[in-house]
Design a protein around this motif. Structure first.
Motif, PDB file in Angstrom:
ATOM      1  N   GLN A 202       0.834  -1.209   0.000  1.00 57.87           N
ATOM      2  CA  GLN A 202       0.000   0.000   0.000  1.00 57.87           C
ATOM      3  C   GLN A 202       0.869   1.259   0.000  1.00 57.87           C
ATOM      4  N   ASN A 206       1.061   3.926  -3.127  1.00 57.47           N
ATOM      5  CA  ASN A 206       0.847   5.365  -2.935  1.00 57.47           C
ATOM      6  C   ASN A 206       2.014   6.183  -3.482  1.00 57.47           C
ATOM      7  N   LYS A 209       1.767   6.232  -7.211  1.00 51.03           N
ATOM      8  CA  LYS A 209       0.579   6.957  -7.640  1.00 51.03           C
ATOM      9  C   LYS A 209       0.780   8.472  -7.625  1.00 51.03           C
ATOM     10  N   TYR A 210       1.489   8.976  -6.603  1.00 53.62           N
ATOM     11  CA  TYR A 210       1.623  10.417  -6.436  1.00 53.62           C
ATOM     12  C   TYR A 210       3.000  10.949  -6.841  1.00 53.62           C
ATOM     13  N   THR A 248      -8.829  11.334   1.562  1.00 52.81           N
ATOM     14  CA  THR A 248      -7.869  11.444   0.461  1.00 52.81           C
ATOM     15  C   THR A 248      -7.074  12.745   0.496  1.00 52.81           C
ATOM     16  N   GLY A 252      -5.265  14.193  -2.907  1.00 54.32           N
ATOM     17  CA  GLY A 252      -5.971  12.973  -3.287  1.00 54.32           C
ATOM     18  C   GLY A 252      -7.250  13.256  -4.039  1.00 54.32           C
ATOM     19  N   ALA A 258      -7.456   8.055  -6.334  1.00 55.35           N
ATOM     20  CA  ALA A 258      -7.345   8.061  -4.871  1.00 55.35           C
ATOM     21  C   ALA A 258      -8.588   7.462  -4.236  1.00 55.35           C
TER      22      ALA A 258
END
Length: 296
Positions: A202, A206, A209-210, A248, A252, A258
């Protein structure tokens, strides 16, 4: 303690004591009115007192047993009340998570449906099916980890090896975003491998993703795992709430993928495995996540 118990017991016997004293008064009055021998009065009074004291002692032991049973019942009732409150909280959280989860599932499904009607992009199709699988796995694992009867299998293993397996799983995303990744160090930890891997996944998810450009650095030491990215960062006012389910944050909300479930699930797992997690971040510079074993 004992004196307080005796006082509480005597309070329950006020009526009986009052009746006994009244009967004793009538008894003594009759002796005096009829001018009966004092010796007989004294002997009769002592006998009456002995009988009444024996009655009180017998009553006290019965009362004490009832008090212990009542105390146990109160404790059981309090425990049941706490379990009921916890159960209701868990049901509410699960309902909220299901709402968020069902909303997130629509995004990759809509993307796949759109590709089916237009032109299928193999890379994008792979990404969307990966997202579907990830969301489904997240929900299933949440149901398991939130169950207090979850069984853990503790073993000694290499954290670096687990991270390499996760990096391999997400390698296509690093390539697509042209992100560099550095992994150094190791830690032979004793815990549940499957659950720790899920929590770390996780965090890795993340970070990818960002992070739109730059790198991800993973440093592993004895009793510490550190993930540092060069992503968009987290606003200071959002940091205290990042582990809440469904939260989020500002960044997010601007990111269509998100869900607000990843960090919540990770924190849930780390808590169950007795790990501590801390996150620091600077907007526009990046985010650093530290995971340590709670030695308390």
């Amino acid at each position: 303690m004992l004196w307080n118990k005796i006082k509480r017991f005597l309070q329950t016997k006020i009526a009986q004591i009052g009746v006994f004293l009244l009967m004793l008064f009538i008894f003594v009055s009759n002796f005096l009115l009829w001018h009966l021998p004092i010796e007989s009065l004294i002997n009769a009074t002592i006998l009456a007192l002995i009988v009444f004291v024996l009655y009180l002692l017998s009553s006290y032991f019965r009362w004490e047993k009832r008090e212990e049973v009542l105390l146990d019942l109160k404790h059981e009732l309090a425990d049941l009340g706490e379990k009921l409150v916890e159960r209701e909280r868990h049901i509410r959280e699960t309902e909220d998570i299901l709402k968020v989860w069902s909303h997130q599932m629509k995004i990759p499904l809509a993307a796949i449906d759109l590709m089916a009607q237009t032109e299928i992009n193999p890379t994008e199709l792979k990404n969307q099916t990966f997202a579907l699988d990830n969301y489904l796995k997240m929900l299933l694992e949440y149901q398991r980890i939130s169950n207090i009867s979850t069984d853990f299998r503790f073993e000694r293993f290499s954290v670096a090896l687990v991270m390499r397996e996760l990096l391999k799983k997400y390698s296509s995303f690093f390539i697509q975003k042209n992100l560099s990744v550095t992994l150094s160090g190791d830690w032979e930890v004793v815990t549940d491998r499957k659950w720790l891997a899920l929590a770390l996944e996780q965090l890795l998810n993340n970070a990818i993703k960002y992070t739109n450009e730059g790198s991800l650095t993973i440093t592993i030491e004895e009793n510490k795992i550190e993930l540092s990215d060069t992503g968009i960062g987290i606003l200071p006012e959002d940091l205290p709430r990042i582990f809440e389910h469904g939260f989020t944050g500002y960044n997010g909300r601007g990111h269509y993928k998100a869900s607000g479930l990843g960090l919540y699930l990770a924190k849930l797992i780390f808590d169950r495995l007795d790990f501590e997690i801390g996150i620091s971040s600077d907007v526009g510079i990046g985010t650093k996540v530290e995971v340590k074993k709670d030695e308390r």
